[in-house]
Design a protein around this motif. Sequence first.
Motif, PDB file in Angstrom:
ATOM      1  N   ASP A  32     -17.402  44.572  -6.943  1.00  0.00           N
ATOM      2  CA  ASP A  32     -18.235  43.610  -7.516  1.00  0.00           C
ATOM      3  C   ASP A  32     -19.127  44.194  -8.428  1.00  0.00           C
ATOM      4  OD1 ASP A  32     -17.159  41.749  -5.613  1.00  0.00           O
ATOM      5  OD2 ASP A  32     -18.693  42.150  -4.152  1.00  0.00           O
ATOM      6  N   ARG A  33     -19.581  42.857  -9.379  1.00  0.00           N
ATOM      7  CA  ARG A  33     -20.214  43.165 -10.634  1.00  0.00           C
ATOM      8  C   ARG A  33     -21.648  43.734 -10.195  1.00  0.00           C
ATOM      9  NH1 ARG A  33     -19.403  40.357 -15.535  1.00  0.00           N
ATOM     10  NH2 ARG A  33     -17.862  39.099 -14.516  1.00  0.00           N
ATOM     11  N   LYS A  35     -22.284  46.553  -8.794  1.00  0.00           N
ATOM     12  CA  LYS A  35     -22.401  47.566  -7.601  1.00  0.00           C
ATOM     13  C   LYS A  35     -21.469  48.788  -8.009  1.00  0.00           C
ATOM     14  CE  LYS A  35     -23.640  44.044  -4.841  1.00  0.00           C
ATOM     15  NZ  LYS A  35     -25.070  44.002  -4.623  1.00  0.00           N
ATOM     16  N   THR A  36     -21.665  49.763  -7.167  1.00  0.00           N
ATOM     17  CA  THR A  36     -21.195  51.138  -7.273  1.00  0.00           C
ATOM     18  C   THR A  36     -20.130  51.336  -6.217  1.00  0.00           C
ATOM     19  OG1 THR A  36     -23.292  52.034  -8.426  1.00  0.00           O
ATOM     20  CG2 THR A  36     -21.714  53.578  -7.598  1.00  0.00           C
ATOM     21  N   PHE A 169     -18.372  48.049 -17.334  1.00  0.00           N
ATOM     22  CA  PHE A 169     -17.888  49.191 -16.274  1.00  0.00           C
ATOM     23  C   PHE A 169     -17.823  50.399 -16.609  1.00  0.00           C
ATOM     24  CE2 PHE A 169     -13.853  50.685 -14.225  1.00  0.00           C
ATOM     25  CZ  PHE A 169     -14.673  51.110 -12.959  1.00  0.00           C
ATOM     26  N   GLN A 195     -28.094  51.035 -14.618  1.00  0.00           N
ATOM     27  CA  GLN A 195     -27.483  50.149 -13.761  1.00  0.00           C
ATOM     28  C   GLN A 195     -28.316  48.720 -13.513  1.00  0.00           C
ATOM     29  OE1 GLN A 195     -26.002  50.799  -9.658  1.00  0.00           O
ATOM     30  NE2 GLN A 195     -24.218  49.880 -10.248  1.00  0.00           N
ATOM     31  N   THR A 201     -21.484  48.103 -13.884  1.00  0.00           N
ATOM     32  CA  THR A 201     -20.817  48.336 -12.411  1.00  0.00           C
ATOM     33  C   THR A 201     -20.241  49.750 -12.546  1.00  0.00           C
ATOM     34  OG1 THR A 201     -20.155  46.036 -12.427  1.00  0.00           O
ATOM     35  CG2 THR A 201     -18.912  47.435 -11.250  1.00  0.00           C
TER      36      THR A 201
END
Length: 323
Positions: A32-33, A35-36, A169, A195, A201
């Motif tokens: 998800d956008r 997130k890691t 990303f 981030q 992401t």
Amino acid sequence: MDTLLDVKNLKKFFKTPGGMLHAVDGLTFNIDRGKTLGIVGESGCGKSTLGRTVIGLLSKSGGDVFFEGRNIKTLTKDESLELRKKMQMIFQDPFSSLNPRMTVSESIAEGLIAHNICKNGIELNRQVSNLMDTVGLASRFALSYPHELDGGRRQRIGIARALALNPKFIVCDEPVSALDVSIQAQILNLLQDLQEEKGLTYMFITHNLSVVKHISTEIMVMYLGRLVEKSPSDELFEHTLHPYTQALLSAIPTVNLDGKKERIILQGEIFSPINPNPGCRFAARCVYSREKCREIDPEINEVTPGHFVACHFMEEINGIHVK
Ligand SMILES: Nc1ncnc2c1ncn2[C@@H]1O[C@H](COP(=O)(O)OP(=O)(O)OP(=O)(O)O)[C@@H](O)[C@H]1O
Ligand code: SF4
Ligand SMILES: [Mg+2]
């Protein structure tokens, strides 16, 4: 949830004199956008190959990668060029990934020049100086060469280079493993701040389970090119369900409240990733292995919401029942 990256049945094989090496063998997941996704597993299990294949540094042998809902193999040449800017990579060893003959500012400017981002030299200097500021590199280092800097500052150049094209990303491939422990935390904090600030992401590859726990929203555990367990980060540490993940986590040097911690020592030979046998790739080292494990490859199943495990005997091993 807003999915940025959707990967379906991704494969990357290498032709070797002994046969096809299955470095990444049918991985399906999404991120998800903002997130890691942490990626863990032993050396050689395919983490770097996965990262490089996802962002197109390596051509894939099969499967699909969707970025912002679009299959990247359907993009036009111009769209692919645009996509290259949105997907970047930070490498483990900043020293070998930097050109020793380029100064800090030249290194950071390289991508901006290659993609014609700045209208003129003044704007280029301003962008480079902003990027140095963003990653915490003092302007006095602008004319320094990589060998004149410590590991932390060199990694800050690597991060500035990755940020130069304003990506969405970033694959961070062991970005702190080559650094002194005291500097690791600074770089991890910088990555987390960036981030938050920029909505980035990350795919975060590491051997260090403490690091992955700290930084990841979700964690994916790989074994010889396969995905064996994937789960939200806290859940993975609280309910570790796959025998391989259990062995990995048992090796983290922390002490339980009762002062004891049993370390699971893995024995047996690691299967070869070249022309791999059918069945579970972990079978030779798994204490629970039975005939079925050597014959049939376990499918990955969702055990609880968001928690996926690939093991024939997961319920029995963990004393749970999945409806
Ligand atoms: N260009 C290549 N040609 C042939 N085999 C390769 C190539 N690159 C990687 N491999 C093989 O693919 C497998 C996965 O390698 P990869 O570097 O992705 O593992 P890794 O999990 O990143 O390991 P490490 O933790 O040591 O960085 C290994 O068996 C490796 O030898
Ligand atoms: S499928 Fe069998 S060999 Fe593989 S992890 Fe489960 S019990 Fe072990
Ligand atoms: Mg690697």
